[in-house]
Design a protein around this motif. Structure first.
Motif, PDB file in Angstrom:
ATOM      1  N   LEU A  81      56.797  -2.177 -18.303  1.00 36.13           N
ATOM      2  CA  LEU A  81      56.746  -1.478 -19.588  1.00 36.13           C
ATOM      3  C   LEU A  81      56.477  -2.453 -20.732  1.00 36.13           C
ATOM      4  O   LEU A  81      55.741  -2.132 -21.670  1.00 36.13           O
ATOM      5  CB  LEU A  81      58.043  -0.702 -19.833  1.00 36.13           C
ATOM      6  N   ASN A  82      57.036  -3.651 -20.654  1.00 35.60           N
ATOM      7  CA  ASN A  82      56.776  -4.659 -21.683  1.00 35.60           C
ATOM      8  C   ASN A  82      55.297  -5.037 -21.724  1.00 35.60           C
ATOM      9  O   ASN A  82      54.722  -5.208 -22.803  1.00 35.60           O
ATOM     10  CB  ASN A  82      57.638  -5.897 -21.448  1.00 35.60           C
ATOM     11  N   THR A  83      54.682  -5.173 -20.539  1.00 35.77           N
ATOM     12  CA  THR A  83      53.243  -5.465 -20.490  1.00 35.77           C
ATOM     13  C   THR A  83      52.465  -4.383 -21.235  1.00 35.77           C
ATOM     14  O   THR A  83      51.552  -4.684 -22.000  1.00 35.77           O
ATOM     15  CB  THR A  83      52.758  -5.571 -19.036  1.00 35.77           C
ATOM     16  N   LEU A  84      52.830  -3.131 -21.013  1.00 34.10           N
ATOM     17  CA  LEU A  84      52.171  -2.032 -21.718  1.00 34.10           C
ATOM     18  C   LEU A  84      52.432  -2.110 -23.218  1.00 34.10           C
ATOM     19  O   LEU A  84      51.508  -1.957 -24.022  1.00 34.10           O
ATOM     20  CB  LEU A  84      52.657  -0.685 -21.172  1.00 34.10           C
ATOM     21  N   HIS A  85      53.664  -2.363 -23.600  1.00 33.75           N
ATOM     22  CA  HIS A  85      54.017  -2.420 -25.018  1.00 33.75           C
ATOM     23  C   HIS A  85      53.286  -3.550 -25.728  1.00 33.75           C
ATOM     24  O   HIS A  85      52.895  -3.396 -26.894  1.00 33.75           O
ATOM     25  CB  HIS A  85      55.530  -2.556 -25.194  1.00 33.75           C
ATOM     26  N   VAL A 110      44.727  -3.655 -19.199  1.00 28.80           N
ATOM     27  CA  VAL A 110      46.031  -4.187 -18.820  1.00 28.80           C
ATOM     28  C   VAL A 110      45.950  -4.789 -17.422  1.00 28.80           C
ATOM     29  O   VAL A 110      45.421  -4.182 -16.500  1.00 28.80           O
ATOM     30  CB  VAL A 110      47.106  -3.078 -18.842  1.00 28.80           C
ATOM     31  N   SER A 111      46.494  -5.992 -17.295  1.00 28.43           N
ATOM     32  CA  SER A 111      46.522  -6.649 -15.994  1.00 28.43           C
ATOM     33  C   SER A 111      47.954  -7.058 -15.678  1.00 28.43           C
ATOM     34  O   SER A 111      48.533  -7.920 -16.348  1.00 28.43           O
ATOM     35  CB  SER A 111      45.607  -7.878 -16.008  1.00 28.43           C
ATOM     36  N   ASP A 112      48.541  -6.399 -14.696  1.00 23.95           N
ATOM     37  CA  ASP A 112      49.900  -6.691 -14.257  1.00 23.95           C
ATOM     38  C   ASP A 112      50.017  -6.178 -12.835  1.00 23.95           C
ATOM     39  O   ASP A 112      49.698  -5.023 -12.567  1.00 23.95           O
ATOM     40  CB  ASP A 112      50.908  -5.997 -15.183  1.00 23.95           C
ATOM     41  N   ASN A 113      50.486  -7.018 -11.912  1.00 25.89           N
ATOM     42  CA  ASN A 113      50.539  -6.594 -10.508  1.00 25.89           C
ATOM     43  C   ASN A 113      51.538  -5.471 -10.252  1.00 25.89           C
ATOM     44  O   ASN A 113      51.564  -4.902  -9.166  1.00 25.89           O
ATOM     45  CB  ASN A 113      50.808  -7.782  -9.588  1.00 25.89           C
ATOM     46  N   ARG A 114      52.343  -5.118 -11.239  1.00 26.39           N
ATOM     47  CA  ARG A 114      53.282  -3.999 -11.093  1.00 26.39           C
ATOM     48  C   ARG A 114      52.655  -2.683 -11.538  1.00 26.39           C
ATOM     49  O   ARG A 114      53.281  -1.629 -11.430  1.00 26.39           O
ATOM     50  CB  ARG A 114      54.542  -4.265 -11.920  1.00 26.39           C
ATOM     51  N   LEU A 115      51.435  -2.732 -12.077  1.00 24.71           N
ATOM     52  CA  LEU A 115      50.741  -1.544 -12.582  1.00 24.71           C
ATOM     53  C   LEU A 115      49.417  -1.380 -11.847  1.00 24.71           C
ATOM     54  O   LEU A 115      48.769  -2.368 -11.500  1.00 24.71           O
ATOM     55  CB  LEU A 115      50.483  -1.696 -14.088  1.00 24.71           C
ATOM     56  N   PRO A 116      48.997  -0.133 -11.617  1.00 23.57           N
ATOM     57  CA  PRO A 116      47.730   0.070 -10.892  1.00 23.57           C
ATOM     58  C   PRO A 116      46.519  -0.368 -11.710  1.00 23.57           C
ATOM     59  O   PRO A 116      46.483  -0.198 -12.926  1.00 23.57           O
ATOM     60  CB  PRO A 116      47.697   1.585 -10.643  1.00 23.57           C
ATOM     61  N   MET A 152      65.257  -4.215  -9.843  1.00 25.61           N
ATOM     62  CA  MET A 152      64.400  -3.065 -10.146  1.00 25.61           C
ATOM     63  C   MET A 152      64.300  -2.860 -11.650  1.00 25.61           C
ATOM     64  O   MET A 152      63.224  -2.593 -12.180  1.00 25.61           O
ATOM     65  CB  MET A 152      64.927  -1.797  -9.479  1.00 25.61           C
ATOM     66  N   GLY A 153      65.433  -2.972 -12.335  1.00 23.43           N
ATOM     67  CA  GLY A 153      65.434  -2.817 -13.790  1.00 23.43           C
ATOM     68  C   GLY A 153      64.554  -3.854 -14.470  1.00 23.43           C
ATOM     69  O   GLY A 153      63.792  -3.529 -15.381  1.00 23.43           O
ATOM     70  N   VAL A 154      64.633  -5.095 -13.997  1.00 19.22           N
ATOM     71  CA  VAL A 154      63.807  -6.171 -14.549  1.00 19.22           C
ATOM     72  C   VAL A 154      62.329  -5.891 -14.295  1.00 19.22           C
ATOM     73  O   VAL A 154      61.490  -6.061 -15.186  1.00 19.22           O
ATOM     74  CB  VAL A 154      64.228  -7.539 -13.958  1.00 19.22           C
ATOM     75  N   ASP A 155      61.993  -5.445 -13.084  1.00 14.25           N
ATOM     76  CA  ASP A 155      60.592  -5.146 -12.750  1.00 14.25           C
ATOM     77  C   ASP A 155      60.046  -4.002 -13.600  1.00 14.25           C
ATOM     78  O   ASP A 155      58.926  -4.073 -14.121  1.00 14.25           O
ATOM     79  CB  ASP A 155      60.447  -4.802 -11.267  1.00 14.25           C
ATOM     80  N   ILE A 156      60.826  -2.938 -13.739  1.00 13.69           N
ATOM     81  CA  ILE A 156      60.387  -1.787 -14.532  1.00 13.69           C
ATOM     82  C   ILE A 156      60.241  -2.189 -16.000  1.00 13.69           C
ATOM     83  O   ILE A 156      59.231  -1.876 -16.646  1.00 13.69           O
ATOM     84  CB  ILE A 156      61.367  -0.601 -14.373  1.00 13.69           C
ATOM     85  N   ALA A 157      61.228  -2.891 -16.517  1.00 15.30           N
ATOM     86  CA  ALA A 157      61.161  -3.334 -17.920  1.00 15.30           C
ATOM     87  C   ALA A 157      59.981  -4.278 -18.127  1.00 15.30           C
ATOM     88  O   ALA A 157      59.310  -4.218 -19.162  1.00 15.30           O
ATOM     89  CB  ALA A 157      62.473  -4.013 -18.322  1.00 15.30           C
TER      90      ALA A 157
END
Length: 134
Positions: free
Chosen positions: A119-123, A64-70, A111-116
């Motif tokens: 999570l969408n990247t993971l999904h 997974v590659s997303d700058n919001r995730l480690p 914040m809600g948009v960033d968190i969603a």
């Protein structure tokens, strides 16, 4: 929680920075780089399927590659205890943030948009995060 005595070659474990239902996360140092190390809550007595699931999580998350995730740097097993070394993401938890300031509607929506989005990247990779908390 039990005391952690694991020694991972090349890593220096620091303070506990987070914990979930099944794992704990420590701040750590690898050379001059700060990182985080995720370990199962129970260091001893893991069943083989629990150890394998933990390592499977690392392998999936590494894709997974997303700058919001480690970013995942490495994973492995030491003394029959699996571990995941990942990017340390500086900041405060949402719970800490909400305990100190009142968010504007715009801040809360962002914040809600960033968190969603994270999570969408993971999904999209068929990953279900089962321990989301503030």
């Amino acid at each position: 929680m039990e005391h952690y005595t694991i020694e991972i070659p090349g890593l220096e474990l620091g303070v506990l920075v987070g914990q979930g239902a099944h794992s704990v996360v420590f701040r750590a140092r690898k050379g001059n780089t700060q990182c985080a190390v995720k370990l199962p809550r129970r260091q001893a007595g893991l069943r083989p399927e629990e150890r394998n699931a933990f390592l499977r999580e690392a392998a999936i998350a590494a894709r997974v590659s997303d700058n919001r995730l480690p970013k995942i740097y490495e994973s492995g097993v030491v003394d029959d205890c699996p571990f995941i070394v990942m990017e340390f993401m500086e900041g405060v938890t949402l719970a800490m943030e909400l305990g100190t300031v009142r968010l504007s509607s715009e801040q809360a929506c962002q914040m809600g948009v960033d968190i969603a989005g994270a999570l969408n990247t993971l999904h999209e990779k068929q990953i279900l995060h089962r321990d989301v908390k503030p």
